[in-house]
Design an enzyme around this catalytic site. Structure first.
Site, PDB file in Angstrom:
ATOM      1  N   GLY A  79      92.011 -89.501  -5.507  1.00 13.40           N
ATOM      2  CA  GLY A  79      90.890 -89.687  -6.426  1.00 13.40           C
ATOM      3  C   GLY A  79      89.562 -89.694  -5.693  1.00 13.40           C
ATOM      4  O   GLY A  79      88.623 -88.968  -6.067  1.00 13.40           O
ATOM      5  N   ASP A 101      92.868 -81.461  -3.230  1.00 12.85           N
ATOM      6  CA  ASP A 101      91.935 -82.309  -3.986  1.00 12.85           C
ATOM      7  C   ASP A 101      90.598 -81.583  -4.172  1.00 12.85           C
ATOM      8  O   ASP A 101      89.987 -81.654  -5.247  1.00 12.85           O
ATOM      9  CB  ASP A 101      91.703 -83.635  -3.263  1.00 12.85           C
ATOM     10  CG  ASP A 101      93.008 -84.349  -2.952  1.00 12.85           C
ATOM     11  OD1 ASP A 101      93.949 -84.242  -3.754  1.00 12.85           O
ATOM     12  OD2 ASP A 101      93.092 -85.003  -1.892  1.00 12.85           O
ATOM     13  N   GLY A 124      99.746 -71.818  -2.360  1.00 10.37           N
ATOM     14  CA  GLY A 124      99.415 -71.767  -0.941  1.00 10.37           C
ATOM     15  C   GLY A 124      98.745 -70.451  -0.591  1.00 10.37           C
ATOM     16  O   GLY A 124      97.803 -70.021  -1.277  1.00 10.37           O
ATOM     17  N   ASP A 166      93.574 -78.043   9.191  1.00 13.57           N
ATOM     18  CA  ASP A 166      94.095 -79.285   8.600  1.00 13.57           C
ATOM     19  C   ASP A 166      94.052 -79.120   7.078  1.00 13.57           C
ATOM     20  O   ASP A 166      92.970 -78.978   6.504  1.00 13.57           O
ATOM     21  CB  ASP A 166      93.225 -80.473   9.050  1.00 13.57           C
ATOM     22  CG  ASP A 166      93.736 -81.819   8.557  1.00 13.57           C
ATOM     23  OD1 ASP A 166      94.684 -81.842   7.745  1.00 13.57           O
ATOM     24  OD2 ASP A 166      93.166 -82.845   8.965  1.00 13.57           O
TER      25      ASP A 166
END
Ligand code: RIB
Length: 303
Positions: free
Chosen positions: A43, A251, A220, A245
């Site tokens: 979140g 998100d 992906g 990374d």
């Protein structure tokens, strides 16, 4: 007139990150890098990603009354997120234990802490935020009954985006409110169970049959598939990049997509923009630190 382009309801975690040559298997011990502590949580990550792109963003979340909680709220405010809905206390701040390997892939274990105390009553007490939000985004690092209360609290005309991560079977009233439900293959399998089918197009059809108004399947390196109940299935390619990374990239994708939908873009247009945001995020270390500004996204060629 909405005061917020996006209200994010969800988790805030301190990410404790160790880089490793190889992520350990069962019963194995490996040595890694020095520990790094970053602001994270699905979140909190979404809220920072949206605000950094220029969205007027608010976060409804719960952190502990501790150093990790202060780190998280400072990071939100530094990014320009309105933290009027942030609650403090009840349990220690959530923590995510993260290992990242040289390919940029990660493994994450979350101790929810205060996220698990974000209650339906907290959602009801934040009714004014819901009235002011064009789009509401939620994930599953908070209790499911709280997610269900989010659905009941949506203002007329506002739109719900749900990324069911970590995945759990969802009640019909939550599924019916999603526009879109954003899933990867693993999440799709948990939600749809048996009978998902073979191709992403089949997965989207199976998921839409459960009630969401629209679905985005992230694939992906293969991009994403967007599907609306009455519309065609549209493939959105990924932007080829060298991953450093991947933590938080999903998100950032979700936040960007939610924001662009609120600006009136079609699902496919919003997903194309979100793919560029996610592509920048994977080229940098960490979660929130890796999220781009709109100017940085503008430098990335459209997929
Ligand atoms: O999606 C990435 C996030 O998952 C991390 O920041 C971690 O906190 C976990 O919630």
């Amino acid at each position: 007139m909405y005061d917020y382009d996006l209200l994010v309801v969800g988790s805030a975690n301190a990410d404790l990150v160790v880089r490793v040559e190889r992520r350990p298997g069962a019963g194995e011990t490996v040595l890694g890098s020095d520990l790094a502590v970053h602001p994270g949580g699905k979140g909190a990550n979404q809220a920072v990603a949206a605000a950094r792109l220029g969205a007027r963003t608010a976060l409804l979340a719960r952190v502990g009354d501790d150093g990790h909680g202060r780190l998280l709220l400072d990071a939100q405010r530094a990014a320009g997120v309105d933290t009027v809905g942030a609650l403090v206390g009840g349990a220690p701040t959530g923590v995510a234990l993260i290992t990242v390997d040289p390919s940029g892939d990660n493994s994450i274990v979350v101790s929810p802490g205060a996220n698990g105390r974000l209650a339906p009553a907290d959602v009801r007490a934040a009714a004014s935020l819901f009235q002011a939000a064009r789009v509401v985004s939620v994930q599953l690092e908070i209790p499911l009954e709280t997610v269900a209360e989010v659905v009941r609290s949506l203002a007329d005309g506002s739109r719900l985006v749900l990324n069911p991560s970590p995945p759990r079977p969802l009640p019909p009233e939550v599924l019916a409110a999603c526009d879109p439900l954003i899933v990867n293959e693993h999440e799709a399998r948990v939600i749809a169970g048996d009978g998902l089918g073979d191709s992403p197009e089949d997965w989207a059809t199976a998921l839409l049959a459960l009630g969401p108004r629209s679905v985005v399947v992230t694939l992906g390196a293969a991009g994403a598939l967007v599907a609306e109940r009455a519309g065609p299935r549209v493939r959105v390619p990924s932007v080829p990049v060298e991953a450093v990374d991947t933590t938080g990239a999903g998100d950032a994708f979700t936040a960007a997509l939610a924001w662009r939908l609120g600006r009136g873009e079609s699902l496919a247009e919003a997903a194309r923009y979100a793919a560029r945001v996610g592509a920048v995020a994977v080229t940098r270390a960490g979660a929130q630190e890796s999220f781009p500004t709109a100017a940085e996204v503008a430098e990335v060629a459209a997929p």
